[in-house]
Design a protein around this motif. Structure first.
Motif, PDB file in Angstrom:
ATOM      1  N   LEU A   5      28.465  50.184  52.129  1.00  0.00           N
ATOM      2  CA  LEU A   5      29.103  49.988  53.431  1.00  0.00           C
ATOM      3  C   LEU A   5      28.110  50.273  54.546  1.00  0.00           C
ATOM      4  CD1 LEU A   5      31.289  51.846  51.492  1.00  0.00           C
ATOM      5  CD2 LEU A   5      32.759  50.754  53.147  1.00  0.00           C
ATOM      6  N   ALA A   6      28.335  49.665  55.697  1.00  0.00           N
ATOM      7  CA  ALA A   6      27.441  49.854  56.839  1.00  0.00           C
ATOM      8  C   ALA A   6      28.236  50.234  58.079  1.00  0.00           C
ATOM      9  CB  ALA A   6      26.641  48.580  57.109  1.00  0.00           C
ATOM     10  N   LEU A   7      27.571  50.982  58.950  1.00  0.00           N
ATOM     11  CA  LEU A   7      28.115  51.404  60.235  1.00  0.00           C
ATOM     12  C   LEU A   7      26.923  51.815  61.088  1.00  0.00           C
ATOM     13  CD1 LEU A   7      30.683  52.172  61.935  1.00  0.00           C
ATOM     14  CD2 LEU A   7      30.525  54.433  60.904  1.00  0.00           C
ATOM     15  N   ASP A   8      27.065  51.792  62.380  1.00  0.00           N
ATOM     16  CA  ASP A   8      25.990  52.200  63.285  1.00  0.00           C
ATOM     17  C   ASP A   8      26.330  53.512  63.981  1.00  0.00           C
ATOM     18  OD1 ASP A   8      24.463  50.010  62.648  1.00  0.00           O
ATOM     19  OD2 ASP A   8      24.956  48.881  64.456  1.00  0.00           O
ATOM     20  N   TYR A  45      22.953  57.105  53.978  1.00  0.00           N
ATOM     21  CA  TYR A  45      21.541  57.018  54.347  1.00  0.00           C
ATOM     22  C   TYR A  45      21.472  56.504  55.785  1.00  0.00           C
ATOM     23  CZ  TYR A  45      20.872  57.225  49.302  1.00  0.00           C
ATOM     24  OH  TYR A  45      20.889  57.608  47.985  1.00  0.00           O
ATOM     25  N   ARG A  46      20.384  56.861  56.480  1.00  0.00           N
ATOM     26  CA  ARG A  46      20.209  56.416  57.860  1.00  0.00           C
ATOM     27  C   ARG A  46      18.810  55.865  58.065  1.00  0.00           C
ATOM     28  NH1 ARG A  46      18.008  58.227  62.582  1.00  0.00           N
ATOM     29  NH2 ARG A  46      17.408  60.243  61.735  1.00  0.00           N
ATOM     30  N   MET A  47      18.734  54.775  58.811  1.00  0.00           N
ATOM     31  CA  MET A  47      17.474  54.242  59.314  1.00  0.00           C
ATOM     32  C   MET A  47      17.726  53.912  60.775  1.00  0.00           C
ATOM     33  SD  MET A  47      15.107  50.997  58.172  1.00  0.00           S
ATOM     34  CE  MET A  47      16.285  49.773  58.729  1.00  0.00           C
ATOM     35  N   GLY A  48      17.084  54.658  61.677  1.00  0.00           N
ATOM     36  CA  GLY A  48      17.360  54.466  63.100  1.00  0.00           C
ATOM     37  C   GLY A  48      18.817  54.780  63.369  1.00  0.00           C
ATOM     38  N   MET A  53      26.180  53.494  53.420  1.00  0.00           N
ATOM     39  CA  MET A  53      26.923  54.375  52.520  1.00  0.00           C
ATOM     40  C   MET A  53      27.030  53.725  51.146  1.00  0.00           C
ATOM     41  SD  MET A  53      30.952  55.508  52.547  1.00  0.00           S
ATOM     42  CE  MET A  53      30.943  56.236  54.165  1.00  0.00           C
ATOM     43  N   VAL A  54      26.793  54.525  50.119  1.00  0.00           N
ATOM     44  CA  VAL A  54      27.046  54.117  48.748  1.00  0.00           C
ATOM     45  C   VAL A  54      28.214  54.978  48.275  1.00  0.00           C
ATOM     46  CG1 VAL A  54      26.139  53.937  46.415  1.00  0.00           C
ATOM     47  CG2 VAL A  54      24.619  53.560  48.375  1.00  0.00           C
ATOM     48  N   MET A 103      29.511  45.835  52.485  1.00  0.00           N
ATOM     49  CA  MET A 103      28.403  44.891  52.477  1.00  0.00           C
ATOM     50  C   MET A 103      28.490  44.003  51.232  1.00  0.00           C
ATOM     51  SD  MET A 103      25.429  47.568  53.667  1.00  0.00           S
ATOM     52  CE  MET A 103      24.184  46.330  54.018  1.00  0.00           C
ATOM     53  N   GLN A 104      27.957  42.822  51.330  1.00  0.00           N
ATOM     54  CA  GLN A 104      27.940  41.873  50.217  1.00  0.00           C
ATOM     55  C   GLN A 104      26.674  42.090  49.394  1.00  0.00           C
ATOM     56  OE1 GLN A 104      27.967  37.777  51.471  1.00  0.00           O
ATOM     57  NE2 GLN A 104      27.489  37.030  49.440  1.00  0.00           N
TER      58      GLN A 104
END
Length: 113
Positions: A5-8, A45-48, A53-54, A103-104
């Motif tokens: 999954l993704a989030l900002d 995990y974070r990048m910038g 998320m796993v 996420m796909q």
């Protein structure tokens, strides 16, 4: 089952630091809620400002809709999510009213045999 999954995050160094600090030791009620709903493993995990998320779940227990309803009915989870929204923003691809977006998967090494 595994989900990605993704989030900002809000682009602010102090808020990012506060978000990370909040995740050093999440509230016990949040941990218990995740476990009760079949989440067996979760890493962020974070990048910038992008979060990844796993999440691994027990498919015999996990039901995303049931967990969302239980979250909305749990005052501790509502407080946690309200606090987290002070640090988070949806990605540019997040549908209105949603937060973490699944996420796909586009590649799997195991399928390359």
């Amino acid at each position: 089952m595994r989900y990605a999954l993704a989030l900002d995050l809000v682009d602010d160094a102090q808020r990012i630091s506060d978000y990370e600090k909040a995740h050093e030791k999440i509230w016990p009620q949040v941990r218990d809620h995740l476990l009760e709903h079949g989440v067996t493993s979760m890493e962020i995990y974070r990048m910038g400002t992008r979060l990844f998320m796993v999440m691994e779940v027990d498919p015999a227990i996990y039901d995303a809709q049931a967990m969302a309803k239980a979250s909305a009915d749990n005052p501790a989870i509502v407080r946690w999510e309200t606090l987290m929204w002070t640090y988070q923003v949806p990605t540019p691809w997040t549908p209105a009213g949603e937060k973490w977006v699944v996420m796909q998967r586009i590649f799997d090494l195991a399928s390359q045999t």
